[in-house]
Design a protein around this motif. Structure first.
Motif, short mmCIF file in Angstrom:
data_model
loop_
_atom_site.label_atom_id
_atom_site.label_comp_id
_atom_site.label_asym_id
_atom_site.label_seq_id
_atom_site.Cartn_x
_atom_site.Cartn_y
_atom_site.Cartn_z
N PRO A 176 -2.26 -0.95 13.90
CA PRO A 176 -3.26 -2.12 13.80
C PRO A 176 -4.69 -1.68 13.58
O PRO A 176 -5.21 -2.31 12.74
CB PRO A 176 -2.91 -2.63 15.17
CG PRO A 176 -1.71 -2.21 15.80
CD PRO A 176 -1.27 -1.02 15.12
N PHE A 177 -4.99 -0.52 13.94
CA PHE A 177 -6.37 -0.03 13.58
C PHE A 177 -6.40 0.25 12.05
O PHE A 177 -7.33 -0.01 11.31
CB PHE A 177 -6.37 1.49 14.27
CG PHE A 177 -7.80 2.31 13.94
CD1 PHE A 177 -8.99 1.81 14.09
CD2 PHE A 177 -7.51 3.12 12.96
CE1 PHE A 177 -10.03 2.34 13.78
CE2 PHE A 177 -8.76 4.10 12.47
CZ PHE A 177 -9.93 3.50 13.02
N VAL A 178 -5.06 0.99 11.32
CA VAL A 178 -5.35 1.18 10.05
C VAL A 178 -5.39 -0.20 9.28
O VAL A 178 -5.85 -0.42 8.24
CB VAL A 178 -3.91 2.04 9.68
CG1 VAL A 178 -3.85 2.04 8.08
CG2 VAL A 178 -4.02 3.36 10.13
N PRO A 185 0.79 -1.67 -0.25
CA PRO A 185 1.74 -0.27 0.01
C PRO A 185 1.67 0.01 1.42
O PRO A 185 2.79 0.46 2.09
CB PRO A 185 1.28 0.60 -0.83
CG PRO A 185 0.66 -0.09 -1.87
CD PRO A 185 0.06 -1.03 -1.50
N VAL A 186 0.48 0.19 2.00
CA VAL A 186 0.22 0.61 3.50
C VAL A 186 1.12 -0.48 4.51
O VAL A 186 1.89 -0.17 5.39
CB VAL A 186 -0.92 0.71 3.64
CG1 VAL A 186 -1.12 0.82 5.43
CG2 VAL A 186 -1.57 1.83 3.23
N MET A 187 1.12 -1.96 3.99
CA MET A 187 1.76 -2.79 4.66
C MET A 187 3.12 -2.94 4.61
O MET A 187 3.79 -3.10 5.49
CB MET A 187 1.18 -4.38 4.19
CG MET A 187 -0.44 -4.81 4.91
SD MET A 187 -0.64 -6.28 4.73
CE MET A 187 -0.79 -6.53 3.04
N ILE A 188 3.46 -2.64 3.36
CA ILE A 188 4.96 -2.37 3.45
C ILE A 188 5.66 -1.69 4.21
O ILE A 188 7.00 -1.92 4.70
CB ILE A 188 5.35 -2.44 1.74
CG1 ILE A 188 4.95 -3.64 0.91
CG2 ILE A 188 6.82 -2.13 1.46
CD1 ILE A 188 5.21 -3.34 -0.57
N VAL A 189 4.91 -0.52 4.23
CA VAL A 189 5.52 0.66 5.08
C VAL A 189 5.36 0.35 6.54
O VAL A 189 6.09 0.76 7.46
CB VAL A 189 4.87 2.17 4.62
CG1 VAL A 189 5.29 3.25 5.59
CG2 VAL A 189 5.54 2.51 3.18
N GLY A 190 4.06 -0.06 6.98
CA GLY A 190 3.75 -0.01 8.25
C GLY A 190 4.16 -1.08 9.02
O GLY A 190 4.43 -1.15 10.36
N ILE A 191 4.44 -2.32 8.34
CA ILE A 191 4.77 -3.70 9.27
C ILE A 191 6.08 -3.56 9.59
O ILE A 191 6.40 -3.77 10.90
CB ILE A 191 4.67 -4.89 8.27
CG1 ILE A 191 3.14 -5.27 7.91
CG2 ILE A 191 5.56 -6.08 8.68
CD1 ILE A 191 3.05 -6.57 7.18
N PRO A 192 7.05 -3.04 8.86
CA PRO A 192 8.48 -2.79 9.74
C PRO A 192 8.26 -1.82 10.69
O PRO A 192 9.11 -1.96 11.85
CB PRO A 192 9.39 -2.05 8.44
CG PRO A 192 8.53 -2.93 7.19
CD PRO A 192 7.30 -2.61 7.42
N ILE A 193 7.49 -0.63 10.88
CA ILE A 193 7.38 0.37 11.46
C ILE A 193 6.90 -0.28 13.06
O ILE A 193 7.32 -0.31 14.18
CB ILE A 193 6.77 1.37 11.35
CG1 ILE A 193 7.30 2.40 10.13
CG2 ILE A 193 6.38 2.65 12.64
CD1 ILE A 193 6.45 3.24 9.46
N GLN A 194 5.80 -1.16 12.77
CA GLN A 194 5.12 -1.86 14.11
C GLN A 194 6.01 -2.75 14.53
O GLN A 194 6.02 -3.10 15.81
CB GLN A 194 3.78 -2.48 13.41
CG GLN A 194 3.01 -2.89 14.60
CD GLN A 194 2.41 -1.81 15.66
OE1 GLN A 194 2.43 -0.78 15.18
NE2 GLN A 194 1.92 -2.32 16.69
N TRP A 195 6.83 -3.55 13.79
CA TRP A 195 7.81 -4.55 14.42
C TRP A 195 8.85 -3.82 15.01
O TRP A 195 9.29 -4.39 16.26
CB TRP A 195 8.48 -5.05 13.21
CG TRP A 195 9.36 -6.34 13.60
CD1 TRP A 195 9.02 -7.51 13.68
CD2 TRP A 195 10.76 -6.30 13.41
NE1 TRP A 195 10.27 -8.28 14.15
CE2 TRP A 195 11.10 -7.65 14.08
CE3 TRP A 195 11.58 -5.23 13.56
CZ2 TRP A 195 12.44 -7.85 14.37
CZ3 TRP A 195 13.06 -5.49 14.04
CH2 TRP A 195 13.37 -6.74 14.24
#
Length: 269
Positions: free
Chosen positions: A37-39, A14-24
């Motif tokens: 990236p730290f998370v 779930p964290v990756m699903i939310v975080g990856i688009p934001i970081q992209w």
């Protein structure tokens, strides 16, 4: 293994699903935010069953080249969960499924060590990154090893990065040795046989290595940051590389044996 699977499904994914688009989006805008990236590295460390002990302090606020030994791809997870750094990786990794994409989200610098022209390009990017006050991690051996000894540090990239940093306008450039040591597995001291289940050796595929790590129990890794030293324009790159190599070797031997660390690796006050 059941707890790891639950952690992966209900927290990591779930964290990756939310975080990856934001970081992209952030990286596409030419910006950088280290929090995500730290998370990711912190959750990865928990998922892989790694306990990280830090000795010394990573250099911050100054252009810094961190030169380290290299044992496993899990080194990146361990370092990324403790320090705000950019990694230098071999060019093949950029094309690995998912791994290359995730590396790009952390601004990983890729270099083809077989092509001198590409090494010059990568060094220029390293210089620009450090000139802005960032720290770049270079696995100076050029390959991973079992973790029982340190291979000779390659001075070419250190010298090229030294030149590029100064060319990019970095006033004071630091070089900091970093030693990575896997010291305990399931609470017991790591023996030579155990190291083959931690290190990524050439005789094993990445798939086999991942399976062994996921089923191998909790491992303890120590990151020992040495004393940062000024990397001046006139410094001899071969001497600098050799000095860093010797310090990392001394620290690795001490950590593997459980003996007191050399003075240079003592915890910062």
């Amino acid at each position: 293994m059941i707890l790891r699977s639950l952690f992966f499904i209900f927290i990591f994914v779930p964290v990756m699903i939310v975080g990856i688009p934001i970081q992209w989006v952030i990286t596409r805008l030419g910006l950088y935010w280290n929090f995500l990236p730290f998370v990711f590295h912190t959750l990865g460390r928990i998922f892989l069953g790694m306990k990280v002990k830090v000795i010394g302090t990573p250099s911050t606020g100054k252009p810094t080249l961190i030169v380290s030994n290299h044992i496993s791809w899990t080194d990146i997870i361990a370092i990324g969960s403790q320090a705000d750094v950019t990694f230098v990786a071999k060019s093949e990794i950029r094309n690995w499924f998912f791994v290359g994409f995730m590396g790009s989200l952390q601004r990983t610098l890729y270099v083809d060590r077989k092509r001198r022209s590409d090494a010059a390009r990568a060094s220029k990017e390293m210089g620009q990154r450090m000139a802005s006050g960032g720290a770049v991690v270079l696995f100076a051996e050029g390959q991973s090893d079992l973790g029982t000894h340190v291979l000779p540090f390659r001075s070419a990239l250190i010298g090229a990065a030294q030149h590029a940093m100064l060319e990019a306008g970095a006033g004071e450039v630091m070089i900091q040795p970093l030693t990575i040591a896997y010291t305990r597995l399931q609470g017991l001291p790591v023996g030579r046989t155990d190291r083959s289940f931690i290190a990524w050796i050439k005789s094993k595929s990445i798939k086999q290595n991942i399976v062994e790590i996921l089923t191998g129990g909790t491992r303890e890794v120590t990151l020992a940051f040495g004393t940062p030293r000024p990397l001046g324009a006139g410094a001899n790159r071969k001497t600098v590389a050799k000095d860093a190599e010797n310090e990392v070797r001394r620290m690795l031997v001490a950590l593997n044996r459980g003996t007191p660390l050399p003075e240079a690796a003592a915890p910062a006050s």
